[in-house]
Design a protein around this motif. Structure first.
Motif, PDB file in Angstrom:
ATOM      1  N   LEU A 124     105.997  63.438  17.629  1.00 34.43           N
ATOM      2  CA  LEU A 124     106.543  62.628  18.944  1.00 34.43           C
ATOM      3  C   LEU A 124     107.384  63.433  20.026  1.00 34.43           C
ATOM      4  N   ASP A 125     107.514  64.646  19.745  1.00 34.75           N
ATOM      5  CA  ASP A 125     108.086  65.313  20.714  1.00 34.75           C
ATOM      6  C   ASP A 125     107.416  65.526  21.951  1.00 34.75           C
ATOM      7  N   PRO A 126     108.041  64.897  22.850  1.00 31.08           N
ATOM      8  CA  PRO A 126     107.208  65.047  24.456  1.00 31.08           C
ATOM      9  C   PRO A 126     107.150  66.476  24.728  1.00 31.08           C
ATOM     10  N   GLY A 127     107.908  67.336  24.231  1.00 34.45           N
ATOM     11  CA  GLY A 127     107.736  68.794  24.811  1.00 34.45           C
ATOM     12  C   GLY A 127     108.543  68.987  26.038  1.00 34.45           C
ATOM     13  N   ALA A 128     108.900  70.146  26.419  1.00 34.77           N
ATOM     14  CA  ALA A 128     109.642  70.348  27.550  1.00 34.77           C
ATOM     15  C   ALA A 128     109.080  70.150  28.787  1.00 34.77           C
ATOM     16  N   ASP A 129     107.431  70.225  28.701  1.00 32.03           N
ATOM     17  CA  ASP A 129     106.606  69.840  29.749  1.00 32.03           C
ATOM     18  C   ASP A 129     106.252  68.267  30.177  1.00 32.03           C
ATOM     19  N   HIS A 130     106.596  67.513  28.803  1.00 30.58           N
ATOM     20  CA  HIS A 130     106.393  66.260  28.651  1.00 30.58           C
ATOM     21  C   HIS A 130     104.793  65.815  28.821  1.00 30.58           C
ATOM     22  N   LYS A 131     104.066  66.859  28.117  1.00 27.38           N
ATOM     23  CA  LYS A 131     102.777  66.508  28.137  1.00 27.38           C
ATOM     24  C   LYS A 131     102.217  65.911  26.979  1.00 27.38           C
ATOM     25  N   ASN A 132     103.058  65.739  26.060  1.00 29.59           N
ATOM     26  CA  ASN A 132     102.758  64.859  24.736  1.00 29.59           C
ATOM     27  C   ASN A 132     103.072  63.484  25.005  1.00 29.59           C
ATOM     28  N   ARG A 170     105.467  47.686  13.099  1.00 31.37           N
ATOM     29  CA  ARG A 170     106.483  48.650  13.582  1.00 31.37           C
ATOM     30  C   ARG A 170     107.169  49.272  12.636  1.00 31.37           C
ATOM     31  N   THR A 171     106.788  48.936  11.277  1.00 38.43           N
ATOM     32  CA  THR A 171     107.866  49.623  10.190  1.00 38.43           C
ATOM     33  C   THR A 171     107.720  51.057  10.108  1.00 38.43           C
ATOM     34  N   GLY A 172     106.349  51.550   9.961  1.00 39.17           N
ATOM     35  CA  GLY A 172     106.266  53.080  10.268  1.00 39.17           C
ATOM     36  C   GLY A 172     106.691  53.538  11.360  1.00 39.17           C
ATOM     37  N   LEU A 173     106.711  53.196  12.517  1.00 39.03           N
ATOM     38  CA  LEU A 173     107.226  53.620  13.566  1.00 39.03           C
ATOM     39  C   LEU A 173     108.669  53.765  13.431  1.00 39.03           C
ATOM     40  N   GLY A 174     109.248  52.746  13.115  1.00 36.09           N
ATOM     41  CA  GLY A 174     111.014  52.988  12.804  1.00 36.09           C
ATOM     42  C   GLY A 174     111.256  54.052  11.908  1.00 36.09           C
ATOM     43  N   LEU A 175     110.498  54.261  10.948  1.00 34.10           N
ATOM     44  CA  LEU A 175     110.814  55.336  10.033  1.00 34.10           C
ATOM     45  C   LEU A 175     110.597  56.484  10.559  1.00 34.10           C
ATOM     46  N   LEU A 176     109.461  56.662  11.382  1.00 34.09           N
ATOM     47  CA  LEU A 176     109.057  57.868  11.888  1.00 34.09           C
ATOM     48  C   LEU A 176     109.826  58.517  12.839  1.00 34.09           C
ATOM     49  N   LEU A 177     110.475  57.534  13.873  1.00 33.63           N
ATOM     50  CA  LEU A 177     111.556  57.979  14.766  1.00 33.63           C
ATOM     51  C   LEU A 177     112.753  58.316  14.181  1.00 33.63           C
ATOM     52  N   GLU A 178     113.271  57.748  13.004  1.00 37.53           N
ATOM     53  CA  GLU A 178     114.366  58.360  12.123  1.00 37.53           C
ATOM     54  C   GLU A 178     114.117  59.691  11.635  1.00 37.53           C
ATOM     55  N   SER A 179     113.085  59.988  10.882  1.00 40.83           N
ATOM     56  CA  SER A 179     112.853  61.117  10.596  1.00 40.83           C
ATOM     57  C   SER A 179     112.420  62.379  11.664  1.00 40.83           C
ATOM     58  N   GLY A 180     111.723  62.036  12.702  1.00 33.37           N
ATOM     59  CA  GLY A 180     111.427  62.823  14.000  1.00 33.37           C
ATOM     60  C   GLY A 180     112.722  63.334  14.686  1.00 33.37           C
ATOM     61  N   SER A 181     113.820  62.124  14.581  1.00 34.47           N
ATOM     62  CA  SER A 181     114.899  62.457  15.520  1.00 34.47           C
ATOM     63  C   SER A 181     115.726  63.145  14.894  1.00 34.47           C
ATOM     64  N   THR A 182     116.048  63.211  13.453  1.00 33.78           N
ATOM     65  CA  THR A 182     117.198  63.758  12.634  1.00 33.78           C
ATOM     66  C   THR A 182     116.513  64.828  11.963  1.00 33.78           C
ATOM     67  N   GLY A 183     115.282  65.220  11.290  1.00 39.31           N
ATOM     68  CA  GLY A 183     115.180  66.265  10.595  1.00 39.31           C
ATOM     69  C   GLY A 183     115.093  65.869   9.223  1.00 39.31           C
ATOM     70  N   ALA A 196     125.370  66.616   7.544  1.00 35.41           N
ATOM     71  CA  ALA A 196     125.168  66.707   8.804  1.00 35.41           C
ATOM     72  C   ALA A 196     124.620  68.139   8.970  1.00 35.41           C
ATOM     73  N   THR A 197     123.341  68.113   9.927  1.00 34.10           N
ATOM     74  CA  THR A 197     122.759  69.395  10.246  1.00 34.10           C
ATOM     75  C   THR A 197     122.570  69.271  11.895  1.00 34.10           C
ATOM     76  N   PRO A 198     122.694  70.523  12.424  1.00 31.34           N
ATOM     77  CA  PRO A 198     122.361  70.643  13.792  1.00 31.34           C
ATOM     78  C   PRO A 198     120.848  70.113  14.255  1.00 31.34           C
ATOM     79  N   HIS A 199     120.846  69.526  15.467  1.00 31.85           N
ATOM     80  CA  HIS A 199     119.405  68.981  15.847  1.00 31.85           C
ATOM     81  C   HIS A 199     118.647  69.976  16.350  1.00 31.85           C
ATOM     82  N   THR A 200     117.385  70.055  16.556  1.00 31.37           N
ATOM     83  CA  THR A 200     116.656  70.908  17.452  1.00 31.37           C
ATOM     84  C   THR A 200     116.121  70.351  18.723  1.00 31.37           C
ATOM     85  N   GLU A 201     115.769  71.193  19.654  1.00 28.08           N
ATOM     86  CA  GLU A 201     115.438  70.722  20.828  1.00 28.08           C
ATOM     87  C   GLU A 201     114.411  69.471  20.679  1.00 28.08           C
ATOM     88  N   GLY A 202     113.403  69.497  20.018  1.00 26.66           N
ATOM     89  CA  GLY A 202     112.665  68.684  19.731  1.00 26.66           C
ATOM     90  C   GLY A 202     113.095  67.271  19.331  1.00 26.66           C
TER      91      GLY A 202
END
Length: 327
Positions: A124-132, A170-183, A196-202
């Protein structure tokens, strides 16, 4: 798993691309529509059957899931020469009776991928260049209407269909957003929040783009509400600072979506966007049943124990309670 650049992997992927869009017989799908309906006897696509099987397994590598998701998208994405109606079927493929079948193979795969947070973030990470553009495609561009209902004139079935989203869209999308944005893997029913854990840039970039993509004027799909509320709750400190508007670092980094402060990464969005997002989250979050756990060997009632004893965590600060209310 073979290396993605190996000849075996390339040949396997090419064969899977072909089989993924071919039609196959499946009795449950064929007999779903009425016997006199033109949908009776309908066939399913290979990708739909493959993801149905994969939902009963685990341990898939990130490169394999990413490649598979990309190929499924290519089969349906009109910009890539795909057919948006590729997965259309008549019938209800949700709930106890029909939910076992992955009629939407991409959303099914996103749910599988959510069990691997690192894979979810990198997908999901768009990347610093937002190419994804995977996140952009899923939030803004994708056609999610795969349930077809024949249009009738009286008792006569026409050759036209009304398209709609399935009950579990969108059930899968919701779960993926939770996982991808929290780690963290998505929380289950009555499960206590992860430590609680620190978030990454992605992760911070994903949450930044989700807030910007869904707010301030867009509604959040019902099946995405709870996962997004849980994900936003892990950004309580950032949300509090953004709404307070006192820390200049959050203001200056609103464009990029994040900034570094020592060894921590913080999400940054505009105050207006964050306020609208929090207001929307207040409206949409469903009440969830909270479990109470007793410590072994004690008979003290939950209501008479301190917050630390009841939850195993320290009592939340005022700002944390306020942010939880937003989420």
């Amino acid at each position: 798993m073979q290396e993605p650049k190996s000849k075996f992997h390339k040949d396997f992927r090419e064969q899977l691309r072909k089989a993924g869009v071919e039609n196959f017989d499946l009795r449950e799908a064929a007999e779903g529509p009425n016997a006199i309906s033109r949908g009776h006897g309908q066939q399913v696509r290979g990708y739909q059957s493959l993801i149905t099987l994969m939902q009963n397994g685990d341990g898939y590598s990130a490169p394999f899931m990413h490649d598979l998701a990309d190929d499924i998208r290519s089969a349906e994405d009109k910009k890539r020469g795909g057919d948006p109606n590729m997965w259309d079927l008549q019938g209800d493929f949700s709930g106890k009776n029909g939910g076992w079948f992955a009629n939407d193979p991409l959303d099914g795969l996103l749910g599988i991928m959510s069990k691997e947070p690192a894979a979810a973030t990198s997908y999901l990470d768009p990347g610093a260049d937002h190419k994804n553009d995977n996140l952009q495609y899923l939030l803004k561009e994708r056609d999610w209407k795969f349930d077809d209902t024949p249009v009738r004139h009286g008792k006569i079935e026409t050759h036209s269909d009304t398209e709609s989203e399935g009950k579990d869209a969108r059930t899968g999308l919701g779960l993926l957003l939770e996982s991808g944005s929290t780690g963290h893997t998505p929380l289950g029913p009555n499960q206590d929040p992860w430590p609680a854990t620190p978030h990454t840039e992605g992760q911070a970039r994903i949450m930044h783009d989700v807030i910007g993509g869904l707010g301030p004027d867009q509604s959040v799909h019902e099946n995405m509400r709870e996962p997004l509320a849980r994900a936003l709750a892990t950004y309580t400190a950032d949300t509090h600072e953004i709404l307070g508007g006192l820390d200049s670092k959050y203001i200056s980094a609103a464009g990029t979506g994040y900034f570094q402060d020592g060894d921590k990464t913080h999400m940054a969005v505009s105050q207006r966007t964050s306020s609208s997002s929090c207001a929307a989250s207040r409206r949409i979050r469903k009440p969830t049943e909270r479990s109470t756990r007793r410590n072994p060997g004690t008979s003290t009632s939950p209501s008479k124990r301190s917050p630390r004893e009841r939850t195993g965590r320290s009592s939340p600060t005022r700002s944390t309670r306020r942010a939880r209310h937003w989420a």
